[in-house]
Write a protein that holds these residues in place. Structure first.
Motif, PDB file in Angstrom:
ATOM      1  N   PHE A 177      90.205  48.861 108.980  1.00  0.00           N
ATOM      2  CA  PHE A 177      91.587  49.336 109.071  1.00  0.00           C
ATOM      3  C   PHE A 177      91.998  49.402 110.529  1.00  0.00           C
ATOM      4  O   PHE A 177      91.155  49.496 111.423  1.00  0.00           O
ATOM      5  CB  PHE A 177      91.766  50.686 108.365  1.00  0.00           C
ATOM      6  CG  PHE A 177      91.092  51.838 109.048  1.00  0.00           C
ATOM      7  CD1 PHE A 177      91.750  52.567 110.029  1.00  0.00           C
ATOM      8  CD2 PHE A 177      89.796  52.203 108.704  1.00  0.00           C
ATOM      9  CE1 PHE A 177      91.130  53.635 110.662  1.00  0.00           C
ATOM     10  CE2 PHE A 177      89.168  53.269 109.334  1.00  0.00           C
ATOM     11  CZ  PHE A 177      89.829  53.979 110.313  1.00  0.00           C
ATOM     12  N   GLN A 179      94.659  51.258 113.363  1.00  0.00           N
ATOM     13  CA  GLN A 179      95.623  52.314 113.680  1.00  0.00           C
ATOM     14  C   GLN A 179      96.476  51.858 114.863  1.00  0.00           C
ATOM     15  O   GLN A 179      95.941  51.482 115.908  1.00  0.00           O
ATOM     16  CB  GLN A 179      94.910  53.630 114.029  1.00  0.00           C
ATOM     17  CG  GLN A 179      95.888  54.794 114.179  1.00  0.00           C
ATOM     18  CD  GLN A 179      95.255  56.053 114.762  1.00  0.00           C
ATOM     19  OE1 GLN A 179      94.247  55.986 115.464  1.00  0.00           O
ATOM     20  NE2 GLN A 179      95.860  57.203 114.488  1.00  0.00           N
ATOM     21  N   TYR A 248      78.679  41.447 104.666  1.00  0.00           N
ATOM     22  CA  TYR A 248      79.499  42.540 105.175  1.00  0.00           C
ATOM     23  C   TYR A 248      79.740  43.587 104.099  1.00  0.00           C
ATOM     24  O   TYR A 248      80.102  43.254 102.975  1.00  0.00           O
ATOM     25  CB  TYR A 248      80.837  41.982 105.652  1.00  0.00           C
ATOM     26  CG  TYR A 248      81.707  42.985 106.377  1.00  0.00           C
ATOM     27  CD1 TYR A 248      81.685  43.096 107.762  1.00  0.00           C
ATOM     28  CD2 TYR A 248      82.555  43.843 105.667  1.00  0.00           C
ATOM     29  CE1 TYR A 248      82.479  44.018 108.423  1.00  0.00           C
ATOM     30  CE2 TYR A 248      83.349  44.764 106.320  1.00  0.00           C
ATOM     31  CZ  TYR A 248      83.309  44.846 107.696  1.00  0.00           C
ATOM     32  OH  TYR A 248      84.097  45.764 108.352  1.00  0.00           O
TER      33      TYR A 248
ATOM     34  N   LEU B 251      82.525  52.558 110.109  1.00  0.00           N
ATOM     35  CA  LEU B 251      83.437  51.632 110.786  1.00  0.00           C
ATOM     36  C   LEU B 251      83.669  52.110 112.216  1.00  0.00           C
ATOM     37  O   LEU B 251      83.989  53.273 112.444  1.00  0.00           O
ATOM     38  CB  LEU B 251      84.779  51.570 110.036  1.00  0.00           C
ATOM     39  CG  LEU B 251      84.722  51.301 108.524  1.00  0.00           C
ATOM     40  CD1 LEU B 251      86.136  51.235 107.936  1.00  0.00           C
ATOM     41  CD2 LEU B 251      83.970  50.012 108.206  1.00  0.00           C
ATOM     42  N   LEU B 254      87.393  48.861 117.561  1.00  0.00           N
ATOM     43  CA  LEU B 254      87.520  47.771 118.537  1.00  0.00           C
ATOM     44  C   LEU B 254      88.953  47.787 119.037  1.00  0.00           C
ATOM     45  O   LEU B 254      89.883  47.807 118.238  1.00  0.00           O
ATOM     46  CB  LEU B 254      87.334  46.430 117.833  1.00  0.00           C
ATOM     47  CG  LEU B 254      85.965  45.834 117.731  1.00  0.00           C
ATOM     48  CD1 LEU B 254      86.053  44.602 116.838  1.00  0.00           C
ATOM     49  CD2 LEU B 254      85.448  45.454 119.109  1.00  0.00           C
ATOM     50  N   ILE B 256      92.170  46.122 120.116  1.00  0.00           N
ATOM     51  CA  ILE B 256      92.793  44.799 120.034  1.00  0.00           C
ATOM     52  C   ILE B 256      94.224  44.891 120.543  1.00  0.00           C
ATOM     53  O   ILE B 256      94.839  45.944 120.522  1.00  0.00           O
ATOM     54  CB  ILE B 256      92.790  44.212 118.599  1.00  0.00           C
ATOM     55  CG1 ILE B 256      93.557  45.111 117.630  1.00  0.00           C
ATOM     56  CG2 ILE B 256      91.373  43.975 118.113  1.00  0.00           C
ATOM     57  CD1 ILE B 256      93.715  44.511 116.251  1.00  0.00           C
ATOM     58  N   SER B 265      96.025  48.458 119.926  1.00  0.00           N
ATOM     59  CA  SER B 265      95.746  49.261 118.751  1.00  0.00           C
ATOM     60  C   SER B 265      94.239  49.160 118.512  1.00  0.00           C
ATOM     61  O   SER B 265      93.542  48.449 119.238  1.00  0.00           O
ATOM     62  CB  SER B 265      96.561  48.786 117.553  1.00  0.00           C
ATOM     63  OG  SER B 265      96.326  47.437 117.305  1.00  0.00           O
ATOM     64  N   TYR B 266      93.755  49.901 117.544  1.00  0.00           N
ATOM     65  CA  TYR B 266      92.320  49.906 117.291  1.00  0.00           C
ATOM     66  C   TYR B 266      92.029  49.459 115.865  1.00  0.00           C
ATOM     67  O   TYR B 266      92.640  49.942 114.920  1.00  0.00           O
ATOM     68  CB  TYR B 266      91.727  51.303 117.541  1.00  0.00           C
ATOM     69  CG  TYR B 266      91.606  51.571 119.025  1.00  0.00           C
ATOM     70  CD1 TYR B 266      90.461  51.214 119.715  1.00  0.00           C
ATOM     71  CD2 TYR B 266      92.658  52.139 119.727  1.00  0.00           C
ATOM     72  CE1 TYR B 266      90.353  51.420 121.087  1.00  0.00           C
ATOM     73  CE2 TYR B 266      92.568  52.357 121.103  1.00  0.00           C
ATOM     74  CZ  TYR B 266      91.410  51.991 121.771  1.00  0.00           C
ATOM     75  OH  TYR B 266      91.310  52.195 123.115  1.00  0.00           O
ATOM     76  N   LEU B 267      91.100  48.513 115.767  1.00  0.00           N
ATOM     77  CA  LEU B 267      90.645  48.032 114.474  1.00  0.00           C
ATOM     78  C   LEU B 267      89.260  48.622 114.230  1.00  0.00           C
ATOM     79  O   LEU B 267      88.356  48.453 115.040  1.00  0.00           O
ATOM     80  CB  LEU B 267      90.573  46.500 114.491  1.00  0.00           C
ATOM     81  CG  LEU B 267      90.185  45.813 113.189  1.00  0.00           C
ATOM     82  CD1 LEU B 267      91.266  46.018 112.124  1.00  0.00           C
ATOM     83  CD2 LEU B 267      89.965  44.319 113.411  1.00  0.00           C
ATOM     84  N   TYR B 268      89.130  49.369 113.121  1.00  0.00           N
ATOM     85  CA  TYR B 268      87.859  49.995 112.782  1.00  0.00           C
ATOM     86  C   TYR B 268      87.153  49.108 111.763  1.00  0.00           C
ATOM     87  O   TYR B 268      87.697  48.839 110.685  1.00  0.00           O
ATOM     88  CB  TYR B 268      88.090  51.385 112.173  1.00  0.00           C
ATOM     89  CG  TYR B 268      88.635  52.411 113.154  1.00  0.00           C
ATOM     90  CD1 TYR B 268      89.972  52.365 113.560  1.00  0.00           C
ATOM     91  CD2 TYR B 268      87.821  53.414 113.676  1.00  0.00           C
ATOM     92  CE1 TYR B 268      90.474  53.300 114.457  1.00  0.00           C
ATOM     93  CE2 TYR B 268      88.323  54.351 114.573  1.00  0.00           C
ATOM     94  CZ  TYR B 268      89.645  54.291 114.956  1.00  0.00           C
ATOM     95  OH  TYR B 268      90.145  55.216 115.850  1.00  0.00           O
ATOM     96  N   LEU B 269      85.950  48.636 112.115  1.00  0.00           N
ATOM     97  CA  LEU B 269      85.232  47.777 111.176  1.00  0.00           C
ATOM     98  C   LEU B 269      83.732  47.998 111.267  1.00  0.00           C
ATOM     99  O   LEU B 269      83.242  48.696 112.162  1.00  0.00           O
ATOM    100  CB  LEU B 269      85.610  46.306 111.387  1.00  0.00           C
ATOM    101  CG  LEU B 269      85.677  45.729 112.796  1.00  0.00           C
ATOM    102  CD1 LEU B 269      84.292  45.625 113.404  1.00  0.00           C
ATOM    103  CD2 LEU B 269      86.311  44.346 112.750  1.00  0.00           C
ATOM    104  N   VAL B 276      79.952  41.869 115.842  1.00  0.00           N
ATOM    105  CA  VAL B 276      80.973  41.765 116.868  1.00  0.00           C
ATOM    106  C   VAL B 276      80.303  41.787 118.233  1.00  0.00           C
ATOM    107  O   VAL B 276      79.518  42.670 118.538  1.00  0.00           O
ATOM    108  CB  VAL B 276      81.976  42.930 116.772  1.00  0.00           C
ATOM    109  CG1 VAL B 276      82.965  42.858 117.920  1.00  0.00           C
ATOM    110  CG2 VAL B 276      82.695  42.893 115.447  1.00  0.00           C
ATOM    111  N   SER B 281      86.147  40.214 122.136  1.00  0.00           N
ATOM    112  CA  SER B 281      87.351  41.034 122.039  1.00  0.00           C
ATOM    113  C   SER B 281      87.301  42.109 123.104  1.00  0.00           C
ATOM    114  O   SER B 281      86.323  42.253 123.814  1.00  0.00           O
ATOM    115  CB  SER B 281      87.412  41.706 120.673  1.00  0.00           C
ATOM    116  OG  SER B 281      86.511  42.785 120.637  1.00  0.00           O
ATOM    117  N   ASP B 282      88.387  42.867 123.183  1.00  0.00           N
ATOM    118  CA  ASP B 282      88.390  44.049 124.042  1.00  0.00           C
ATOM    119  C   ASP B 282      87.521  45.098 123.361  1.00  0.00           C
ATOM    120  O   ASP B 282      87.996  45.818 122.513  1.00  0.00           O
ATOM    121  CB  ASP B 282      89.803  44.615 124.178  1.00  0.00           C
ATOM    122  CG  ASP B 282      90.789  43.548 124.582  1.00  0.00           C
ATOM    123  OD1 ASP B 282      90.473  42.783 125.495  1.00  0.00           O
ATOM    124  OD2 ASP B 282      91.864  43.499 123.956  1.00  0.00           O
TER     125      ASP B 282
END
Lengths: 284, 284
Positions: A177, A179, A248, B251, B254, B256, B265-269, B276, B281-282
């Protein structure tokens, strides 16, 4: 006058107050429903706040039905601020004490979903949208949508895919997800990427919002120029690849009973790692 | 009159309209800032909506600063409904066409975090709260709090632990999250359970909200009667156990770059499963 509370003091005088109930945090809640003139309201509000101050109350909430829009101005003139609004009402609030305001804040996030639907030919279900930022860009994207009030994430994902493409799906898990902040109306945004298993394959696109829909080879999706440019597209492609290779694990929903009102809620967790067994909870 | 737009028609007449800008969805946005009498406003609004209808506009948004509370009633009388409110303004909206309303909905979710902080003695950082549903219950719970507007989840978790207990922490990952409905003010709620690594160990509890704070053996936390009763407590205990055994992956964020405005923004995975790498990525 029947809607008004009366407080008798010293057996001699009485002060008319607005109808109010106590909340669990030392404050009061006024729910105005019947019509009232703005001057009468202003007088009662002033007397009520004065009495509540004397009683040591903290937050004062006033919920005004939209039919009582004439009472917004007098409340604001008494120092009230807006807290939140829904189509049919406005909630105003006033913090009485001199101490720091500990009133809870308004809903702060919009919530959306994106649906990854892969068939067994390594094809991804994608759409082109008629409006919004990708309009006329020619970009193919996964179906996305806003989670409606009171809607579970997994239901929203199933609904959006069905609405936009006609495809029936079964929700599997949340893969990731995002944010973001300062999005629509400056609100924050949570965007959940959902893994869905297709149960049907014949596309019937929605006319209103969708310009085109198709099953697209994953490589083609990943090779779009915009996928290279926009990190979120790149990660969606990466997640698709990882899922196809069975590598995954995301978070899957478990139905649990809410602590206080016996309603259901859903806890999303890594059920592979936690070894959740179906007899330990209300399994999804 | 300088704030008003003028539309000249046929070179003969002109109609005064409210100042408006077009949005990206065929609608217009009116941001009222200067003072205006409610009757003048009502007249201009009626003329404006009529003109916008003629132009085929769809949604009409009116943003009223709280200082213009006198304009709420005339807007409602013209058929506007509330869309959302913030402390200093109210947004009203009107859908002109006869077609189905496709206006985006208001922010629907409040977002909270709970922080799991474990030290290397298998002790969990827990608090007792002075108010709220667990007040005077004697129950020990993990620090929790509301994610503020524009606040990243991982920042909120670090902030709440520091505020409530004085402990410095480093965010590690989101272990799970819960979606509930009909919570505070009938809004939906997303509650993220965060894994944190303690960077300090001497507790200094906050006076306002926290009655007590301590490092508690995990077994004692899990054995509380309420932990048995409330599934969310049970799963928090289960997640602690799984993390201590190194078996569970959640999660992680990251950073992005947002597609449209270059903000972050931040992608939680599940970064273990997705492999990764920091050069892709950043990285957070």
């Amino acid at each position: 006058m029947s809607a008004l509370h009366q407080v008798f003091e010293n057996g001699l005088e009485h002060v008319e107050l607005l109808p109010a109930t106590n909340d669990n945090h030392g404050g009061v809640i006024v729910e105005m429903e019947g019509a009232m003139g703005s001057e009468v309201f202003a007088t009662l509000l002033r007397a009520s706040v004065s009495e509540w101050r004397r009683q040591g109350k903290k937050g004062v909430w006033i919920k005004l039905h939209i039919g009582l829009a004439n009472l917004v101005e007098p409340a604001v003139k008494e120092g009230f601020r807006y807290h939140h609004a829904e189509p049919n009402y406005l909630m105003l609030v006033y913090w009485i004490p001199d101490t720091i305001c500990t009133l809870p804040s308004n809903a702060s996030h919009r919530v959306g979903i994106g649906a990854i639907v892969l068939n067994d030919k390594r094809e991804l279900l994608v759409v082109q949208e008629k409006s919004g930022p990708f309009q006329d860009t020619g970009v193919w994207k996964i179906p996305t949508g806003v989670v409606e009030e009171d809607e579970n994430l997994f239901m929203a994902a199933t609904r959006e895919v069905k609405e936009e493409t006609g495809i029936d799906t079964e929700f599997q898990e949340i893969l990731a997800f995002r944010q973001s902040h300062k999005m629509f109306f400056q609100k924050s945004d949570l965007f959940f990427i959902c893994m869905m298993r297709p149960l049907s394959f014949d596309i019937e696109k929605q006319e209103l919002e969708i310009a085109a829909a198709q099953w697209m080879p994953l490589k083609e999706y990943a090779d779009q120029p915009l996928t290279q440019k926009h990190k979120i597209f790149k990660y969606i492609a990466d997640l698709c690849s990882a899922k196809m290779q069975g590598e995954y694990t995301g978070l899957s929903p478990l139905r649990i009973t809410s602590a206080f009102n016996n309603s259901f809620s859903y806890l999303y967790l890594n059920s592979r790692d936690l070894n959740v067994s179906s007899n330990s909870s209300d399994q999804f």
